[in-house]
Design an enzyme around this catalytic site. Structure first.
Site, mmCIF file in Angstrom:
data_model
loop_
_atom_site.group_PDB
_atom_site.id
_atom_site.type_symbol
_atom_site.label_atom_id
_atom_site.label_comp_id
_atom_site.label_asym_id
_atom_site.label_seq_id
_atom_site.Cartn_x
_atom_site.Cartn_y
_atom_site.Cartn_z
ATOM 1 N N ASP A 1 -50.194 124.061 26.843
ATOM 2 C CA ASP A 1 -50.234 125.121 25.819
ATOM 3 C C ASP A 1 -48.775 125.524 25.591
ATOM 4 O O ASP A 1 -48.342 126.620 25.907
ATOM 5 C CB ASP A 1 -51.106 126.306 26.247
ATOM 6 C CG ASP A 1 -50.699 126.929 27.577
ATOM 7 O OD1 ASP A 1 -50.952 128.144 27.750
ATOM 8 O OD2 ASP A 1 -50.101 126.239 28.439
ATOM 9 N N HIS B 1 -44.093 127.141 37.064
ATOM 10 C CA HIS B 1 -45.519 126.865 37.275
ATOM 11 C C HIS B 1 -45.890 125.425 36.858
ATOM 12 O O HIS B 1 -46.345 124.630 37.660
ATOM 13 C CB HIS B 1 -46.358 127.851 36.459
ATOM 14 C CG HIS B 1 -46.016 129.289 36.688
ATOM 15 N ND1 HIS B 1 -46.307 129.968 37.858
ATOM 16 C CD2 HIS B 1 -45.384 130.197 35.889
ATOM 17 C CE1 HIS B 1 -45.885 131.216 37.761
ATOM 18 N NE2 HIS B 1 -45.326 131.379 36.584
HETATM 19 O O1 RIB Z 1 -49.835 131.443 35.056
HETATM 20 C C1 RIB Z 1 -48.894 130.531 34.581
HETATM 21 C C2 RIB Z 1 -49.490 129.625 33.540
HETATM 22 O O2 RIB Z 1 -49.858 130.375 32.380
HETATM 23 C C3 RIB Z 1 -48.498 128.559 33.038
HETATM 24 O O3 RIB Z 1 -49.209 127.406 32.696
HETATM 25 C C4 RIB Z 1 -47.913 129.185 31.804
HETATM 26 O O4 RIB Z 1 -47.468 128.206 30.869
HETATM 27 C C5 RIB Z 1 -49.099 129.923 31.257
HETATM 28 O O5 RIB Z 1 -49.877 128.995 30.505
HETATM 29 CA CA CA Z 2 -48.906 126.384 30.475
#
Ligand code: RIB
Ligand code: CA
Length: 306
Positions: A11, A243
């Site tokens: 995303d 992340h």
């Molecule tokens: O919590 C972190 C996640 O949420 C990551 O994938 C960031 O891109 C958002 O989508």
């Molecule tokens: Ca993400």
């Protein structure tokens, strides 16, 4: 060494873009395509941003397949633009990609590639699990056919980042996560338990600019916005959470992570909505990352990404 084929579902927000860079710069894997989702931004914007990032990286050859615009059974009309920027790529200037997204839908691409490659294929999901839930509902056999599924999402023994319990990707579509967690897919969960230990410091931004004024400047403009959010949300934290790149790390350098089999369920209502809750004593359904060599990961990631 033959490269392991993956599909990366994004995303594309800032850390998704960094994960795309890390993936296409890692010889251990071959990115068959990106599939897009809503979450940080709309699914259309995620497709546009993914095309822009691939072009900046010189990889406009990687196809982009647009996926689900909305959660399985809820309506999402708000996006965390204060975290990933108005257009999803932080403070980087928006451009028009020269490549276009594919006609084929993301869910059909995922099913087609699982049936073609079976155990050779790894699916990496770094946004809500909506496309994967649709795929496994449309063709349940893929749960036994696919090689591995790595998800960035959830928090087993760590507080959430949307509420005390909920992590953003699960929170964006709790019902999709519930379908996936119950499906029998071979899941490795890269959750906040480990990703909040892998922080990218602001001091890296001038290094990127110095190294490559164009791409380094683009990624620094993009990431500085995201780091500033983390510094305001978590005073003194010292950087932004890597992340999504850590989910790629779980594929290209699995020895950086320690996992523990757990039985996790997804809370679908109430104060603990979207919590990925551990149920001790039940048959494990997910390998949960519980420890990370954060310094080793940061060194490996920075050695490849720009
Ligand atoms: O919590 C972190 C996640 O949420 C990551 O994938 C960031 O891109 C958002 O989508
Ligand atoms: Ca993400």
């Amino acid at each position: 060494m033959t490269a392991r084929p993956i599909i990366l579902d994004v995303d594309t927000g800032v850390d998704d873009a960094l994960a795309i860079a890390y993936a296409v710069r890692s010889p251990e894997i071959e990115v068959l395509g990106l599939t897009t989702n809503f979450g940080n931004i709309t699914v259309e914007e995620a497709a546009r941003n993914s095309l822009i990032v691939l072009e900046k990286l010189g990889r406009a050859d990687v196809p982009v397949y647009q996926g689900s615009a909305q959660p399985l059974s809820r309506t999402k009309d708000e996006y965390p633009r204060h975290i990933h920027g108005e257009h999803g790529l932080g403070g980087a200037p928006l451009s028009k990609p020269s490549a276009s997204k594919e006609e084929k839908n993301a869910v059909d691409f995922i099913i087609e590639q699982v049936r073609r490659l079976k155990k050779e294929l790894t699916l990496v999901f770094v946004g809500p699990l909506t496309n994967l839930a649709h795929a496994v509902q449309k063709d349940p056999e893929i749960a036994d056919l696919v090689g591995r599924v790595v998800i960035m999402g959830g928090a087993a023994r760590h507080r959430g980042n949307v509420s005390a319990y909920a992590e953003a990707n699960i929170h964006s579509d709790p019902e999709a996560a519930d379908v996936v967690f119950r499906s029998g897919l071979p899941i490795t969960m890269v959750g906040l338990d480990v990703t909040m230990k892998t922080l990218l410091p602001m001091s890296q931004m001038p290094v990127w600019r110095e190294k490559d004024a164009s791409l380094g400047g683009f990624f620094a403009d993009m990431t500085e916005f995201y780091i500033r959010f983390y510094e305001s949300a978590y005073p003194g934290i010292g950087g932004c959470g890597l992340h999504d790149p850590l989910a790629i790390g779980a594929v290209v350098k699995p020895e950086l992570l320690e996992t523990e089999p757990m039985h996790l369920v997804v809370e679908l209502a109430g104060e603990e909505l979207a919590r990925t809750r551990e149920v001790p004593g039940e048959k494990p359904n997910i390998d949960v990352c519980v420890k990370v060599d954060a310094d080793g990961f940061l060194k490996h990631f920075l050695g490849r990404v720009i």
